[in-house]
Design an enzyme around this catalytic site. Structure first.
Site, PDB file in Angstrom:
ATOM      1  N   ARG A 152       0.859  -1.177   0.000  1.00 63.03           N
ATOM      2  CA  ARG A 152       0.000   0.000   0.000  1.00 63.03           C
ATOM      3  C   ARG A 152       0.903   1.237   0.000  1.00 63.03           C
ATOM      4  O   ARG A 152       2.055   1.193   0.447  1.00 63.03           O
ATOM      5  CB  ARG A 152      -0.891   0.029   1.237  1.00 63.03           C
ATOM      6  CG  ARG A 152      -1.864  -1.142   1.358  1.00 63.03           C
ATOM      7  CD  ARG A 152      -2.697  -1.006   2.623  1.00 63.03           C
ATOM      8  NE  ARG A 152      -3.684  -2.066   2.734  1.00 63.03           N
ATOM      9  CZ  ARG A 152      -3.523  -3.191   3.419  1.00 63.03           C
ATOM     10  NH1 ARG A 152      -2.375  -3.407   4.058  1.00 63.03           N
ATOM     11  NH2 ARG A 152      -4.476  -4.100   3.474  1.00 63.03           N
ATOM     12  N   LYS A 176      -2.895  -2.006   7.585  1.00 62.40           N
ATOM     13  CA  LYS A 176      -4.120  -1.463   8.165  1.00 62.40           C
ATOM     14  C   LYS A 176      -4.377  -2.090   9.526  1.00 62.40           C
ATOM     15  O   LYS A 176      -4.091  -3.257   9.754  1.00 62.40           O
ATOM     16  CB  LYS A 176      -5.309  -1.740   7.239  1.00 62.40           C
ATOM     17  CG  LYS A 176      -5.337  -0.859   5.993  1.00 62.40           C
ATOM     18  CD  LYS A 176      -6.617  -1.096   5.209  1.00 62.40           C
ATOM     19  CE  LYS A 176      -6.721  -0.148   4.024  1.00 62.40           C
ATOM     20  NZ  LYS A 176      -7.970  -0.361   3.249  1.00 62.40           N
ATOM     21  N   HIS A 244      -1.688   2.407  -6.338  1.00 57.20           N
ATOM     22  CA  HIS A 244      -2.663   1.327  -6.199  1.00 57.20           C
ATOM     23  C   HIS A 244      -2.662   0.416  -7.424  1.00 57.20           C
ATOM     24  O   HIS A 244      -2.860  -0.802  -7.311  1.00 57.20           O
ATOM     25  CB  HIS A 244      -4.057   1.922  -5.997  1.00 57.20           C
ATOM     26  CG  HIS A 244      -5.100   0.883  -5.694  1.00 57.20           C
ATOM     27  ND1 HIS A 244      -5.159   0.212  -4.490  1.00 57.20           N
ATOM     28  CD2 HIS A 244      -6.118   0.387  -6.443  1.00 57.20           C
ATOM     29  CE1 HIS A 244      -6.169  -0.633  -4.506  1.00 57.20           C
ATOM     30  NE2 HIS A 244      -6.768  -0.548  -5.680  1.00 57.20           N
ATOM     31  N   ARG A 247       0.107  -2.054  -7.004  1.00 55.94           N
ATOM     32  CA  ARG A 247      -0.268  -3.065  -6.003  1.00 55.94           C
ATOM     33  C   ARG A 247      -1.208  -4.095  -6.628  1.00 55.94           C
ATOM     34  O   ARG A 247      -1.050  -5.299  -6.440  1.00 55.94           O
ATOM     35  CB  ARG A 247      -0.922  -2.382  -4.810  1.00 55.94           C
ATOM     36  CG  ARG A 247      -1.513  -3.325  -3.747  1.00 55.94           C
ATOM     37  CD  ARG A 247      -1.936  -2.495  -2.536  1.00 55.94           C
ATOM     38  NE  ARG A 247      -2.894  -3.168  -1.687  1.00 55.94           N
ATOM     39  CZ  ARG A 247      -2.581  -4.021  -0.713  1.00 55.94           C
ATOM     40  NH1 ARG A 247      -1.319  -4.336  -0.501  1.00 55.94           N
ATOM     41  NH2 ARG A 247      -3.518  -4.547   0.045  1.00 55.94           N
ATOM     42  N   HIS A 270      -4.691  -8.682   3.487  1.00 56.20           N
ATOM     43  CA  HIS A 270      -6.147  -8.603   3.560  1.00 56.20           C
ATOM     44  C   HIS A 270      -6.654  -9.448   4.729  1.00 56.20           C
ATOM     45  O   HIS A 270      -6.254 -10.605   4.878  1.00 56.20           O
ATOM     46  CB  HIS A 270      -6.790  -9.107   2.273  1.00 56.20           C
ATOM     47  CG  HIS A 270      -6.682  -8.144   1.142  1.00 56.20           C
ATOM     48  ND1 HIS A 270      -6.854  -8.517  -0.176  1.00 56.20           N
ATOM     49  CD2 HIS A 270      -6.438  -6.810   1.116  1.00 56.20           C
ATOM     50  CE1 HIS A 270      -6.716  -7.460  -0.960  1.00 56.20           C
ATOM     51  NE2 HIS A 270      -6.452  -6.421  -0.195  1.00 56.20           N
ATOM     52  N   TYR A 279     -10.332  -7.982  -5.411  1.00 55.65           N
ATOM     53  CA  TYR A 279      -9.175  -7.150  -5.735  1.00 55.65           C
ATOM     54  C   TYR A 279      -8.302  -7.784  -6.801  1.00 55.65           C
ATOM     55  O   TYR A 279      -7.698  -7.093  -7.619  1.00 55.65           O
ATOM     56  CB  TYR A 279      -8.371  -6.965  -4.445  1.00 55.65           C
ATOM     57  CG  TYR A 279      -7.295  -5.931  -4.491  1.00 55.65           C
ATOM     58  CD1 TYR A 279      -6.017  -6.254  -4.914  1.00 55.65           C
ATOM     59  CD2 TYR A 279      -7.542  -4.629  -4.088  1.00 55.65           C
ATOM     60  CE1 TYR A 279      -5.009  -5.323  -4.936  1.00 55.65           C
ATOM     61  CE2 TYR A 279      -6.538  -3.691  -4.108  1.00 55.65           C
ATOM     62  CZ  TYR A 279      -5.276  -4.040  -4.526  1.00 55.65           C
ATOM     63  OH  TYR A 279      -4.283  -3.096  -4.549  1.00 55.65           O
TER      64      TYR A 279
END
Length: 303
Positions: A152, A176, A244, A247, A270, A279
């Site tokens: 990210r 995250k 992005h 990625r 994730h 994704y």
């Protein structure tokens, strides 16, 4: 009344401190919460609402409707309501509220658009930067590690010198929700990071960030976005280049080569496999060919 004068503000500021200090969320995520909650304060003052304890489900629906009338699309509405739910959940946890009045209130579902990737040839074209200019070397190192590890943007700019283990070809990142993971970065990325480290002191480093601006400070997300887009143009890549997209290209290429969805999930960081499935789309023809080659019942016998 401005947000700064609102009696609703102190609770929001305390929540933002909690996100920064205890949750240690990324600056981008903190900024998103701040923006959404500030907008809600302005709308709540107009109801009028002066105490979060007076917020109920009908008022939450009113705030949602006002946001929609202000021009927010489905995705932005969902983001705003998610920020409000998280804030109110925190208030419940703090004992300020007995229940979260935003629970059960939904917004229109946003259509899910699959992010676009660039093919391997285009990636190779983008990364074919052969220059001794220190900024070009830095940028190629950033591009190589972004594509090489599927990072990210916030993870890229957050890398410190101590997070890189070049002999083993690994990088440690904070994802995250303050979730840590260690990732392989590949030989080419290691080589260009070594080139960059040989030049890094020219920038008068003021902290231990791996990637620096030309002022010697940690490079900003906006600067990375700008530089990546410029290199896309310079290298003659047909599509707009942003972090992005690199990625997603990483994820798509690894999944197409390996077919290992769980491994890609771990590499991307994730929490849910469903996120990875959306994704990292594979086109149906590729899936069908894998199925035909691998499944016993798919093999066609001769008659």
């Amino acid at each position: 009344m401005t947000p700064g004068d609102s009696p609703l503000l102190p609770a929001v500021e305390a929540f933002l401190r909690y996100l920064r200090v205890e949750r240690q969320l990324s600056p981008l995520t903190q900024s998103s919460y701040h923006h959404q909650l500030q907008a809600l304060i302005v709308m709540a003052d107009a109801l009028p609402l002066t105490d979060w304890r007076d917020l109920d489900a009908p008022k939450v629906r009113m705030l949602t409707a006002r946001s929609k009338r202000a021009g927010l699309g489905a995705a932005s509405l969902a983001l705003r309501l998610s920020a409000l739910r998280s804030f109110l959940d925190w208030q419940v946890h703090q004992g300020i509220l007995h229940a979260n009045p935003a629970k059960g209130i939904s917004t229109p579902r946003a259509p899910r658009h699959l992010p676009k990737n660039i093919d391997v040839d285009e990636v190779n074209k983008l990364l074919d930067i052969d220059s001794n200019d220190p900024l070009a070397v830095r940028d190629r190192a950033m591009l190589e590690i972004m594509y090489g590890a599927g990072l990210r943007l916030s993870e890229l700019v957050g890398i410190n010198l101590s997070h890189i283990d070049l002999p083993s070809g690994e990088v440690w990142v904070m994802g995250k929700g303050s979730k840590e993971r260690k990732l392989p970065i590949g030989r080419t990325a290691v080589l260009w990071i070594e080139h960059w480290l040989a030049l890094r002191d020219l920038f008068g480093p003021q902290d231990d960030a791996l990637f620096l601006s030309n002022q010697g400070r940690r490079i900003s997300t906006r600067n990375v976005q700008k530089r990546f887009a410029e290199w896309g143009v310079k290298q003659g890549v047909n599509s707009h280049i942003h972090p992005h997209k690199l990625r997603h290209s990483f994820a798509t290429h690894v999944l197409e080569s390996s077919g290992d969805l769980r491994a890609v999930q771990e590499l991307l960081g994730h929490a849910n496999l469903s996120t990875t499935q959306i994704y990292t789309h594979l086109d149906f023809q590729h899936l069908a060919s894998v199925y035909d080659a691998a499944h016993p019942r798919a093999k066609r016998g001769t008659s």
